[in-house]
Design an enzyme around this catalytic site. Structure first.
Site, PDB file in Angstrom:
ATOM      1  N   MET A   1      10.948 -22.714 -25.727  1.00 12.26           N
ATOM      2  CA  MET A   1      11.045 -21.387 -25.090  1.00 12.26           C
ATOM      3  C   MET A   1      10.045 -20.389 -25.687  1.00 12.26           C
ATOM      4  O   MET A   1      10.372 -19.244 -25.983  1.00 12.26           O
ATOM      5  CB  MET A   1      12.486 -20.852 -25.231  1.00 12.26           C
ATOM      6  CG  MET A   1      13.516 -21.747 -24.567  1.00 12.26           C
ATOM      7  SD  MET A   1      15.232 -21.317 -24.966  1.00 12.26           S
ATOM      8  CE  MET A   1      15.368 -21.970 -26.652  1.00 12.26           C
TER       9      MET A   1
ATOM     10  N   ASP B   1      23.356 -27.535 -16.604  1.00 14.12           N
ATOM     11  CA  ASP B   1      22.426 -26.416 -16.756  1.00 14.12           C
ATOM     12  C   ASP B   1      21.165 -26.630 -15.934  1.00 14.12           C
ATOM     13  O   ASP B   1      21.004 -27.651 -15.242  1.00 14.12           O
ATOM     14  CB  ASP B   1      22.145 -26.128 -18.234  1.00 14.12           C
ATOM     15  CG  ASP B   1      21.283 -27.176 -18.915  1.00 14.12           C
ATOM     16  OD1 ASP B   1      20.638 -27.988 -18.216  1.00 14.12           O
ATOM     17  OD2 ASP B   1      21.233 -27.184 -20.161  1.00 14.12           O
TER      18      ASP B   1
ATOM     19  N   LYS C   1      20.960 -21.305 -17.134  1.00 14.86           N
ATOM     20  CA  LYS C   1      20.418 -20.047 -17.641  1.00 14.86           C
ATOM     21  C   LYS C   1      18.914 -20.217 -17.752  1.00 14.86           C
ATOM     22  O   LYS C   1      18.426 -21.126 -18.403  1.00 14.86           O
ATOM     23  CB  LYS C   1      21.013 -19.704 -19.014  1.00 14.86           C
ATOM     24  CG  LYS C   1      22.507 -19.418 -18.981  1.00 14.86           C
ATOM     25  CD  LYS C   1      23.038 -19.048 -20.351  1.00 14.86           C
ATOM     26  CE  LYS C   1      22.549 -17.685 -20.811  1.00 14.86           C
ATOM     27  NZ  LYS C   1      23.019 -16.591 -19.944  1.00 14.86           N
TER      28      LYS C   1
END
Length: 280
Positions: free
Chosen positions: A183, A46, A68
Site C-alpha cells: 500500500m 475482501d 476496503k
C-alpha cells in the site's frame, strides 16, 4: 480427493475462520483454505480476493463483499468485524476470506480481537502474503545469499491514509538491504525521498508489481529516484507491491512467468558477473 480433506478440522456452526487467499492465483490456496470454502455457509471476502478463489464455494452458500480500498467508499472495519460476530451468533459457519495472509497488513488481528471480545470461536488459516508470493510471480526473490541477509516488510500508509510517522526510515534505510512495501503507491514519491535522504542510492533498483499472481499482473522496474515519475508514466494503479533492493536485478534471469507466457528463454547472470555484498 475427499479423503485428502477427511483429517482436516471442521468449520463448526457459530464459528469463524479467518482465511488467507494468497496473492492472487487460486492455485496458491492452501488445502485448509479450500476445505473451509467447501464447508462455509457464508463467505465474507475482501477486495483483493481473486474471483477464481470462490469457485470452491458451495452453490447454496451466501457470498458477501466487504472490501476496503483506499480512496474509495468502503465499509468501516468495525462494521465488518461486527458482521462476522452477527453471522456466527446466527449459527452460521463463517469464512472471512482475505487477500494474502490475514495477519500481514490484512487487519486480521483486529477482526480476531473482536471475535475474542464477543466470545466467538475462530481459527486462523494463514495464506501466502503478497510481499513474498507476489514478488515470486514477478521473478524477484525477497532474499538471495549474494545480495541480502535481511528484509523489511512495511506499509506505505497508516490508518489515517498518510505515510506512517512511526517508521524509522533512517534505520530501515541503513539496516535493511531489501525493503518490501504494501500500500505504498500513493505516497511513493514521499517514501522514495525519505529513503534517499537517509542514504539509499537514487539509482538503487526498485520494482512495482501490480495485480500480482493474476492474469493482469504488470511489473515495472525502475529506480528510487525515478519511481514516482515512471509509475505515473506507466499508468500503474494499485493494488501493488513495491520492492527496493538489488534483488530486483535478479528478475532479469528469474522472470519465469514472463518466459512461459512469451515462450522465451531466460538468460543467466542478472547481477552482471559481480559479487554483491550484503550492506546490512
Amino acid at each position: 480427493m475427499d479423503a485428502l480433506f477427511s483429517s482436516l478440522p471442521e468449520l463448526e456452526p457459530g464459528s469463524v475462520w479467518l482465511v488467507g487467499a494468497g496473492p492472487g492465483d487460486a492455485g496458491l490456496l492452501t488445502m485448509l483454505a479450500v476445505h473451509g470454502l467447501r464447508q462455509a455457509d457464508v463467505i465474507v471476502h475482501d477486495a483483493l480476493v481473486n474471483a477464481d478463489c470462490l469457485r470452491f464455494v458451495r452453490p447454496d452458500a451466501a457470498i458477501e463483499f466487504a472490501g476496503k480500498r483506499g480512496g474509495k467508499p468502503s465499509p468501516k472495519q468495525r462494521d465488518i468485524s461486527l458482521r462476522l460476530v452477527e453471522l456466527a451468533r446466527a449459527g452460521k459457519r463463517v469464512l472471512r476470506l482475505k487477500g494474502g495472509d490475514p495477519f500481514v497488513f490484512g487487519r486480521g488481528g483486529e477482526e480476531a480481537l473482536t471475535l475474542v471480545e464477543h466470545r466467538i470461536a475462530f481459527r486462523v488459516v494463514p495464506g501466502i502474503t503478497a510481499g513474498i508470493g507476489g514478488l515470486a510471480y514477478a521473478g524477484i526473490p525477497v532474499t538471495h545469499r549474494e545480495v541480502n541477509h535481511a528484509v523489511t516488510f512495511l506499509t506505505g500508509h497508516d490508518s489515517s491514509g498518510v505515510v506512517p510517522d512511526r517508521i524509522d526510515w533512517a534505520a530501515i534505510a541503513a539496516g535493511s538491504p531489501v525493503i518490501v512495501m504494501y500500500m505504498a503507491m500513493k505516497h511513493i514519491g514521499q517514501i522514495s525521498a525519505k529513503l534517499i535522504a537517509a542514504g539509499r542510492s537514487p539509482d538503487e533498483p526498485m520494482a512495482f508489481v501490480c495485480n500480482a499472481a493474476t492474469a493482469g499482473q504488470a511489473v515495472l522496474e525502475t529506480t528510487l529516484s525515478r519511481s514516482e515519475a515512471d509509475a505515473a508514466a506507466a499508468g500503474l494503479e494499485p493494488p501493488a507491491i513495491v520492492v527496493v533492493g538489488e534483488v530486483v536485478r535478479l528478475r532479469g534471469s528469474l522472470d519465469w512467468l514472463g518466459a512461459l507466457r512469451e515462450g522465451r528463454v531466460l538468460v543467466p547472470d542478472p547481477l552482471g558477473a559481480r559479487t554483491l555484498k550484503d550492506p546490512a
